[in-house]
Design a protein around this motif. Structure first.
Motif, mmCIF file in Angstrom:
data_model
loop_
_atom_site.group_PDB
_atom_site.id
_atom_site.type_symbol
_atom_site.label_atom_id
_atom_site.label_comp_id
_atom_site.label_asym_id
_atom_site.label_seq_id
_atom_site.Cartn_x
_atom_site.Cartn_y
_atom_site.Cartn_z
ATOM 1 N N ALA A 86 0.824 -1.210 0.000
ATOM 2 C CA ALA A 86 0.000 0.000 0.000
ATOM 3 C C ALA A 86 0.852 1.252 0.000
ATOM 4 O O ALA A 86 0.564 2.222 -0.716
ATOM 5 C CB ALA A 86 -0.927 0.002 1.212
ATOM 6 N N ALA A 87 1.913 1.248 0.815
ATOM 7 C CA ALA A 87 2.774 2.425 0.903
ATOM 8 C C ALA A 87 3.510 2.683 -0.410
ATOM 9 O O ALA A 87 3.730 3.846 -0.794
ATOM 10 C CB ALA A 87 3.769 2.251 2.046
ATOM 11 N N LYS A 88 3.885 1.626 -1.106
ATOM 12 C CA LYS A 88 4.550 1.788 -2.403
ATOM 13 C C LYS A 88 3.573 2.278 -3.466
ATOM 14 O O LYS A 88 3.911 3.105 -4.310
ATOM 15 C CB LYS A 88 5.179 0.460 -2.843
ATOM 16 C CG LYS A 88 6.391 0.046 -2.030
ATOM 17 C CD LYS A 88 6.958 -1.268 -2.532
ATOM 18 C CE LYS A 88 8.187 -1.678 -1.749
ATOM 19 N NZ LYS A 88 8.731 -2.988 -2.207
ATOM 20 N N MET A 89 2.360 1.759 -3.413
ATOM 21 C CA MET A 89 1.366 2.100 -4.421
ATOM 22 C C MET A 89 0.834 3.521 -4.225
ATOM 23 O O MET A 89 0.552 4.232 -5.184
ATOM 24 C CB MET A 89 0.215 1.094 -4.350
ATOM 25 C CG MET A 89 -0.877 1.310 -5.375
ATOM 26 S SD MET A 89 -2.062 -0.047 -5.366
ATOM 27 C CE MET A 89 -2.617 -0.048 -3.669
ATOM 28 N N ASP A 90 0.710 3.941 -2.964
ATOM 29 C CA ASP A 90 0.151 5.257 -2.666
ATOM 30 C C ASP A 90 0.939 5.882 -1.520
ATOM 31 O O ASP A 90 0.509 5.861 -0.364
ATOM 32 C CB ASP A 90 -1.330 5.104 -2.286
ATOM 33 C CG ASP A 90 -2.016 6.441 -2.070
ATOM 34 O OD1 ASP A 90 -1.396 7.481 -2.364
ATOM 35 O OD2 ASP A 90 -3.171 6.454 -1.602
ATOM 36 N N PRO A 91 2.109 6.477 -1.828
ATOM 37 C CA PRO A 91 2.977 7.027 -0.780
ATOM 38 C C PRO A 91 2.324 8.118 0.063
ATOM 39 O O PRO A 91 2.742 8.365 1.198
ATOM 40 C CB PRO A 91 4.159 7.596 -1.584
ATOM 41 C CG PRO A 91 4.134 6.863 -2.883
ATOM 42 C CD PRO A 91 2.701 6.609 -3.172
ATOM 43 N N ASP A 92 1.320 8.780 -0.470
ATOM 44 C CA ASP A 92 0.648 9.850 0.267
ATOM 45 C C ASP A 92 -0.664 9.382 0.906
ATOM 46 O O ASP A 92 -1.448 10.198 1.385
ATOM 47 C CB ASP A 92 0.365 11.031 -0.671
ATOM 48 C CG ASP A 92 1.635 11.635 -1.247
ATOM 49 O OD1 ASP A 92 2.625 11.734 -0.499
ATOM 50 O OD2 ASP A 92 1.641 11.986 -2.448
ATOM 51 N N GLY A 93 -0.886 8.085 0.898
ATOM 52 C CA GLY A 93 -2.137 7.544 1.420
ATOM 53 C C GLY A 93 -2.130 7.380 2.926
ATOM 54 O O GLY A 93 -1.201 7.834 3.619
ATOM 55 N N PRO A 94 -3.132 6.703 3.466
ATOM 56 C CA PRO A 94 -3.266 6.561 4.920
ATOM 57 C C PRO A 94 -2.315 5.545 5.549
ATOM 58 O O PRO A 94 -2.246 5.442 6.767
ATOM 59 C CB PRO A 94 -4.722 6.103 5.075
ATOM 60 C CG PRO A 94 -5.033 5.383 3.802
ATOM 61 C CD PRO A 94 -4.284 6.125 2.730
ATOM 62 N N ILE A 95 -1.572 4.798 4.718
ATOM 63 C CA ILE A 95 -0.616 3.821 5.235
ATOM 64 C C ILE A 95 0.789 4.295 4.883
ATOM 65 O O ILE A 95 1.075 4.631 3.730
ATOM 66 C CB ILE A 95 -0.885 2.426 4.646
ATOM 67 C CG1 ILE A 95 -2.271 1.931 5.089
ATOM 68 C CG2 ILE A 95 0.185 1.434 5.083
ATOM 69 C CD1 ILE A 95 -2.683 0.600 4.495
ATOM 70 N N PHE A 96 1.680 4.339 5.868
ATOM 71 C CA PHE A 96 2.989 4.965 5.674
ATOM 72 C C PHE A 96 4.069 4.200 6.425
ATOM 73 O O PHE A 96 3.792 3.455 7.371
ATOM 74 C CB PHE A 96 2.952 6.412 6.168
ATOM 75 C CG PHE A 96 2.340 6.566 7.534
ATOM 76 C CD1 PHE A 96 3.130 6.494 8.682
ATOM 77 C CD2 PHE A 96 0.972 6.737 7.678
ATOM 78 C CE1 PHE A 96 2.572 6.611 9.935
ATOM 79 C CE2 PHE A 96 0.399 6.849 8.942
ATOM 80 C CZ PHE A 96 1.205 6.789 10.073
ATOM 81 N N GLU A 97 5.295 4.398 6.010
ATOM 82 C CA GLU A 97 6.436 3.732 6.631
ATOM 83 C C GLU A 97 6.777 4.367 7.977
ATOM 84 O O GLU A 97 6.610 5.575 8.171
ATOM 85 C CB GLU A 97 7.674 3.815 5.732
ATOM 86 C CG GLU A 97 7.655 2.896 4.540
ATOM 87 C CD GLU A 97 9.012 2.848 3.839
ATOM 88 O OE1 GLU A 97 9.932 3.589 4.278
ATOM 89 O OE2 GLU A 97 9.156 2.080 2.880
#
Length: 471
Positions: free
Chosen positions: A221-232
């Motif tokens: 998810a973080a790779k697909m949408d770096p600005d999304g609700p899931i983050f590193e």
């Protein structure tokens, strides 16, 4: 984009709650069954919408119906490991629809339709169409999408069984990795519309509270949408290895919770437990009378040993609150080797609903299986204690040690306070006469001092107690 949808569609409705007084019908939830599933397929008819079972206009007010939501997607760059990530967004996107409330995830979904939505002409086909539009908008990788919504009991039952098999396959893959194998954890704030200060920390050993997202899902998810609700979240320094405290996790949680939460223990219900949203599958709760921990899931219908049901307990610790002695968790986390490791893991568990116990049977140590009671074995704290004593549960030895230490500490404090107080007592007057006797007498005081007399015989004409300022 939504010209054919009779109700508004916007992120502004994401936190909308539909109470029973304003509800037309309930779909899935604790009194029925349901599931949602996203599947990557090779051949999907784009825009296909299908409703299997009664539509909303064929239902009666107050009805409760089962619900299945199947979303089939196709795209050149779509991979199977993205299914769980995309599926979890069903919760968020359904709540964009005014008058439609979606709670939880996977086979624990709970939805409601408002009376106003029905009056406006809203149907399940409109929900399906909205989802097909929003998913393609949110995930450009999706080239074709088909949405099927089921309310026919037999079809939903069959669908739920299929969905559970898919969930288990995803979860099994995640068990191959441990926290020590990675340098990066992940955070998720997808539930902040309902729990503004909640930050879900996902690690290889700790699946998201909702049970729908594991570490692999978050990475995708973080790779697909770096600005999304899931983050590193870089792990940073290990501050408490057993409790699961990391410097960068604390920093990120503090930042994303608006400074409300500053420290988090990932593997303990004490001191700084992980915050809870409302989508969690279960709650771990401390039972002080037994110095043990119980766990209850949202499917359990009775009262917990604390005398309250799951719903009341969830209300106490959800919303992003950090409440010592309580923490939301996924059932998959109970299969983790780090499950509440700082608290004693299964050796600290003193009560479980039967269904949970059976579902994690392979992960409960063999010597503990018969020592953990369920609602079928006991009712109330006295029965639980008797059960634990008869079965030789390790918590009983712990209780003896704790009680012994407590008694010794109380005795030492009592002696110290008695010596200190006597130094400050001045007696005035003539002959002493008994004026009172009490097995335990507490006297009002101030300044943080509490005076307790045990087996007291008071002989006095006048007693003056002065605070001792000596170190």
């Amino acid at each position: 984009m939504f010209e054919d949808i009779p109700v508004d569609v916007s992120p502004m409705y994401e936190g909308e709650r539909i109470r029973s007084a304003n509800m037309f019908v309930e779909l899935a939830g604790p009194k029925s069954m349901g599931a949602e599933l996203v599947q990557v397929e090779e051949d999907v008819e784009d825009g296909k919408i299908e409703i299997i079972g009664p539509e909303l206009d064929a239902m009666q007010e107050g009805d409760i119906h089962p619900l299945g939501i199947l979303i089939e997607i196709q795209g050149e760059h779509l991979e199977k490991e993205l299914e769980g990530v995309i599926e979890r967004r069903t919760h968020e996107l359904c709540n964009y629809v005014k008058g439609f409330m979606h709670l939880n995830q996977r086979d624990a979904i709970w939805c409601r339709v408002s009376k106003e939505a029905l009056a406006a002409g809203f149907k399940l086909e409109h929900l399906a169409k909205t989802l097909s539009i929003l998913f393609k908008e949110e995930f450009p990788l999706i080239e074709s999408i088909a949405v099927t919504i089921m309310t026919e009991p037999a079809k939903v039952e069959e669908f739920v069984s299929k969905a559970k098999d898919q969930y288990q396959t995803r979860d099994a893959r995640a068990r191959e990795l441990s926290d020590e194998d990675v340098d990066v954890f992940y955070g998720c704030v997808m539930c902040q519309s309902f729990a503004p200060t909640h930050v879900c920390v996902v690690t290889p050993d700790r699946t998201a509270l909702c049970g729908a997202i594991n570490w692999f899902d978050c990475r995708a998810a973080a790779k697909m949408d770096p600005d999304g609700p899931i983050f590193e979240i870089e792990k940073g320094d290990v501050l408490e290895e057993v409790k699961g405290e990391y410097s960068n996790v604390n920093t990120m949680v503090a930042e994303r919770s608006q400074g409300t939460v500053e420290r988090v223990y990932l593997h303990s219900v004490f001191e700084y437990p992980h915050t809870s949203c409302g989508c969690f599958e279960a709650v771990a709760f401390y039972i002080p009378e037994l110095d043990g921990i119980g766990i209850v899931d949202r499917d359990f219908r009775g009262e917990t040993p604390l005398g309250i049901p799951f719903s009341a307990m969830a209300g106490q610790c959800s919303g992003g609150k950090q409440v010592e002695g309580f923490t939301g968790l996924s059932l998959e986390y109970m299969r983790s080797p780090k499950f509440l490791q700082a608290d004693g893991a299964f050796e600290r568990i003193v009560w479980l609903p039967k269904e949970i116990k059976e579902s994690v049977k392979d992960y409960i140590p063999e010597d503990m299986w018969d020592k953990i009671p369920t609602e079928e074995d006991v009712s109330g704290l006295k029965e639980i204690r008797s059960f634990l004593e008869n079965k030789g549960h390790p918590i009983m030895e712990r209780l003896k040690i704790v009680q012994s230490e407590t008694s010794e500490d109380e005795a030492e404090v009592a002696v110290e306070e008695e010596t200190s107080l006597m130094e400050g007592i001045q007696m005035e007057g003539g002959p002493m006469a008994p004026v009172a006797y009490a097995p335990e007498l507490t006297m009002p005081s101030s300044g943080g001092v509490k005076i307790i007399f045990k087996n007291a015989k008071v002989y006095a004409e006048k007693v003056i107690i002065k605070k001792n300022d000596k170190p």
